[in-house]
Write a protein that holds these residues in place. Structure first.
Motif, PDB file in Angstrom:
ATOM      1  N   MET A  57       8.962 -11.489 -14.267  1.00  0.00           N
ATOM      2  CA  MET A  57       9.886 -10.689 -15.070  1.00  0.00           C
ATOM      3  C   MET A  57       9.717  -9.203 -14.778  1.00  0.00           C
ATOM      4  N   ILE A  58       8.477  -8.746 -14.637  1.00  0.00           N
ATOM      5  CA  ILE A  58       8.243  -7.358 -14.240  1.00  0.00           C
ATOM      6  C   ILE A  58       8.848  -7.094 -12.867  1.00  0.00           C
ATOM      7  N   ALA A  59       8.761  -8.084 -11.977  1.00  0.00           N
ATOM      8  CA  ALA A  59       9.272  -7.926 -10.609  1.00  0.00           C
ATOM      9  C   ALA A  59      10.772  -7.685 -10.583  1.00  0.00           C
ATOM     10  N   ILE A  60      11.506  -8.170 -11.584  1.00  0.00           N
ATOM     11  CA  ILE A  60      12.951  -7.939 -11.623  1.00  0.00           C
ATOM     12  C   ILE A  60      13.237  -6.447 -11.681  1.00  0.00           C
ATOM     13  N   GLY A  61      12.513  -5.732 -12.532  1.00  0.00           N
ATOM     14  CA  GLY A  61      12.698  -4.293 -12.619  1.00  0.00           C
ATOM     15  C   GLY A  61      12.291  -3.577 -11.347  1.00  0.00           C
ATOM     16  N   GLU A  62      11.210  -4.042 -10.715  1.00  0.00           N
ATOM     17  CA  GLU A  62      10.782  -3.431  -9.453  1.00  0.00           C
ATOM     18  C   GLU A  62      11.814  -3.672  -8.360  1.00  0.00           C
ATOM     19  N   TRP A  63      12.455  -4.828  -8.380  1.00  0.00           N
ATOM     20  CA  TRP A  63      13.498  -5.138  -7.407  1.00  0.00           C
ATOM     21  C   TRP A  63      14.731  -4.268  -7.630  1.00  0.00           C
ATOM     22  N   LEU A  64      15.071  -4.029  -8.902  1.00  0.00           N
ATOM     23  CA  LEU A  64      16.275  -3.260  -9.211  1.00  0.00           C
ATOM     24  C   LEU A  64      16.078  -1.758  -9.030  1.00  0.00           C
ATOM     25  N   PHE A  65      14.899  -1.243  -9.425  1.00  0.00           N
ATOM     26  CA  PHE A  65      14.713   0.204  -9.504  1.00  0.00           C
ATOM     27  C   PHE A  65      13.541   0.715  -8.671  1.00  0.00           C
ATOM     28  N   GLY A  66      12.896  -0.170  -7.922  1.00  0.00           N
ATOM     29  CA  GLY A  66      11.830   0.279  -7.049  1.00  0.00           C
ATOM     30  C   GLY A  66      10.475   0.294  -7.725  1.00  0.00           C
ATOM     31  N   MET A  67       9.469   0.592  -6.931  1.00  0.00           N
ATOM     32  CA  MET A  67       8.087   0.597  -7.403  1.00  0.00           C
ATOM     33  C   MET A  67       7.786   1.944  -8.052  1.00  0.00           C
ATOM     34  N   ALA A  94       0.839  -1.199   0.000  1.00  0.00           N
ATOM     35  CA  ALA A  94       0.000   0.000   0.000  1.00  0.00           C
ATOM     36  C   ALA A  94       0.875   1.250   0.000  1.00  0.00           C
ATOM     37  N   ASN A  95       1.928   1.265   0.784  1.00  0.00           N
ATOM     38  CA  ASN A  95       2.809   2.421   0.823  1.00  0.00           C
ATOM     39  C   ASN A  95       3.466   2.659  -0.530  1.00  0.00           C
ATOM     40  N   ARG A  96       3.870   1.590  -1.178  1.00  0.00           N
ATOM     41  CA  ARG A  96       4.478   1.728  -2.498  1.00  0.00           C
ATOM     42  C   ARG A  96       3.476   2.301  -3.487  1.00  0.00           C
ATOM     43  N   MET A  97       2.241   1.844  -3.410  1.00  0.00           N
ATOM     44  CA  MET A  97       1.240   2.301  -4.355  1.00  0.00           C
ATOM     45  C   MET A  97       0.805   3.726  -4.075  1.00  0.00           C
ATOM     46  N   ILE A  98       0.910   4.165  -2.820  1.00  0.00           N
ATOM     47  CA  ILE A  98       0.665   5.572  -2.516  1.00  0.00           C
ATOM     48  C   ILE A  98       1.683   6.428  -3.275  1.00  0.00           C
ATOM     49  N   MET A  99       2.937   5.960  -3.303  1.00  0.00           N
ATOM     50  CA  MET A  99       3.979   6.679  -4.032  1.00  0.00           C
ATOM     51  C   MET A  99       3.664   6.731  -5.521  1.00  0.00           C
ATOM     52  N   ALA A 100       3.060   5.656  -6.055  1.00  0.00           N
ATOM     53  CA  ALA A 100       2.720   5.607  -7.470  1.00  0.00           C
ATOM     54  C   ALA A 100       1.380   6.269  -7.771  1.00  0.00           C
ATOM     55  N   GLY A 101       0.677   6.730  -6.753  1.00  0.00           N
ATOM     56  CA  GLY A 101      -0.581   7.423  -6.968  1.00  0.00           C
ATOM     57  C   GLY A 101      -1.716   6.530  -7.397  1.00  0.00           C
ATOM     58  N   ASP A 102      -1.684   5.259  -7.016  1.00  0.00           N
ATOM     59  CA  ASP A 102      -2.684   4.323  -7.529  1.00  0.00           C
ATOM     60  C   ASP A 102      -3.343   3.514  -6.416  1.00  0.00           C
ATOM     61  N   LEU A 103      -3.309   3.991  -5.196  1.00  0.00           N
ATOM     62  CA  LEU A 103      -3.833   3.210  -4.071  1.00  0.00           C
ATOM     63  C   LEU A 103      -5.338   2.988  -4.188  1.00  0.00           C
TER      64      LEU A 103
END
Length: 500
Positions: free
Chosen positions: A99-109, A65-74
């Motif tokens: 595969m999408i998760a690899i990018g989220e792991w490397l560069f964040g949500m 939820a905190n990550r999605m608040i940052m993305a404006g999509d909660l």
């Protein structure tokens, strides 16, 4: 193969770098969740965090939820009241989301993070395209042309910059096709060296490229179930290529041996890859329909048996979900509309005030192919049909079969199931449209010994076609990449009213 082995890598790599630069430039824009990204980026982060896909608790303490608040999509994140009720029912296998998760792991949500893997897959597919086209046409020039055309397709470009599953499906299908083509050459190089017994098909031993093709097809199915259409098509293609190689050497085909070879590469290997993609579900108790407590009541044997039973039940549920997926959508379209680009999908549209040098501004991402490429591909496919009918050109047959495997099955779902479908379902077919153009270009150029006038004419036609595709892509680029432009400029790029 062409003797220019060095240029055979330098040229495709140059085209790949060019296509990759286009895809990674401003990859984080628009800074928003576009179209169906909302489903997959959350599922990917949930897999990264929990190993299975779960809903959020909807509290400030919840890390997703905190990550999605940052993305404006909660607000559009589905919530559940308790941890036990957070199991998420998902309709697609997990590999694409991993595969999408690899990018989220490397560069964040962030938008760059969740789009990173798609951009990598799209870029690498350009390299694969250039190399497989070079192998099929025996021309480095035509291979580089094919890579360039794929890099300039609008639909490929948009989905390489969007966290949807279709770019990964396209990548694994193209990789499988490339491996199958290499396997064809590999077998034909070795067959003349074998000593067949009484004219029967000899044992050529382990076929690594065929196994690699099967693994890639398993990965395609582990992204979306529609990968199975290509699995069946490429298995038939491999069987026909083997039969043709045997006949050319006067060998008697042995159907039992051929089917035995197919079983491992196109059944056991893909099934293994597909099941392994669900490892998180098997190893965690929180997955949908997991029945963990029931599975752990007895010994290891019962655990495996009951886990497989629960997993198969889940697959049946997903099949029922797809069969009844007929919700109407404003951007849905029918398969017969796709080759003509009649109804693309608006992935993103905003009218930001005071953001450009005009009173009204538009920021859009339109999921549409480059019309010049798609419309030129239609006569190229007709050329391939004629070519295969006349001389049984294996290249024409392979491209036509792959094109049909990615397009024709959707007619059944449109007619019998009235399923909700979109233009971007055609993305796995785009590489084969490009291959059709490359082969047709080779026929227009003719062999190296062709008279200079004929070759010059063919070169002029091919060069003009490539230039038209380039200009068409350049013209559409602002509405493919999310640039903020005057509304009048956006309107001018709506080449059909059905695009709006």
């Amino acid at each position: 193969m062409p003797a220019d082995a060095w240029w055979g890598w330098v040229g495709p790599l140059f085209v790949t770098v060019l296509g990759g630069a286009l895809r990674f430039l401003r990859l984080g824009e628009p800074y928003a969740v576009v179209f169906d990204e909302t489903h997959y980026i959350k599922g990917a982060y949930s897999l990264l965090t929990f190993g299975v896909e779960r809903m959020t608790l909807g509290t400030e303490e919840d890390p997703i939820a905190n990550r999605m608040i940052m993305a404006g999509d909660l607000n559009i994140w589905r919530r559940c009241p308790t941890v036990e009720e957070c199991a998420e029912y998902v309709a697609h296998p997990p590999l694409g989301k991993w595969m999408i998760a690899i990018g989220e792991w490397l560069f964040g949500m962030t938008p760059f993070g969740w789009r990173f893997a798609g951009a990598v897959a799209g870029t690498l597919s350009i390299l694969i395209m250039a190399r497989v086209a070079r192998r099929m046409t025996r021309s480095t020039l035509l291979g580089c042309l094919a890579g360039l055309l794929l890099a300039l397709d609008g639909l490929h470009f948009v989905l390489s910059r969007t966290a949807l599953l279709d770019v990964f499906l396209m990548f694994w299908v193209l990789a499988a096709f490339a491996c199958a083509v290499v396997d064809r050459d590999w077998v034909r190089q070795r067959l003349p060296e074998m000593s067949p017994l009484e004219g029967a098909w000899p044992q050529v031993g382990m076929r690594p490229w065929r196994l690699a093709a099967g693994a890639c097809l398993g990965a395609a199915c582990a992204v979306k179930w529609s990968g199975v259409f290509f699995l069946l098509a490429f298995a038939a293609l491999s069987l026909m290529w083997d039969a043709g190689a045997g006949r050319a050497l006067g060998l008697r085909p042995r159907l039992s041996a051929a089917l035995q070879g197919l079983t491992g590469a196109f059944a056991l290997v893909p099934a293994t890859v597909y099941v392994l993609s669900w490892s998180g579900w098997f190893l965690r108790a929180q997955g949908w329909g997991r029945n963990w407590e029931q599975a752990t009541q007895a010994g290891p044997g019962f655990f495996v048996f009951d886990s497989l039973r629960s997993w198969l039940g889940y697959q049946v549920q997903v099949l029922g979900f797809h069969t009844g997926l007929d919700t109407r959508h404003s951007y849905m379209s029918e398969p017969w509309q796709w080759p003509l680009l009649q109804r693309p999908v608006a992935f993103h549209y905003l009218s930001p005030p005071n953001a450009c040098a005009a009173k009204d501004c538009s920021q859009a991402v339109l999921g549409v192919g480059t019309p010049a490429l798609w419309y030129l591909a239609l006569p190229a496919l007709v050329v391939l049909i004629t070519r295969y009918t006349a001389v049984r050109d294996w290249r024409a047959g392979a491209v036509l079969l792959a094109y049909g495997a990615g397009w024709l099955p959707w007619f059944y779902y449109a007619i019998a199931d009235n399923r909700t479908m979109y233009l971007f379902y055609m993305l796995p077919v785009v590489p084969f449209m490009v291959l059709a153009l490359a082969i047709a270009a080779g026929l227009a150029l003719g062999p190296g010994a062709t008279a200079s006038i004929r070759r010059a004419t063919g070169a002029a036609i091919v060069g003009a076609g490539a230039l038209i595709v380039l200009v068409n892509f350049w013209w559409l680029y602002p509405i493919l990449s999310g640039e903020t432009i005057p509304h009048a400029a956006w309107w001018a790029r709506m080449l059909m009213r059905s695009w709006i």
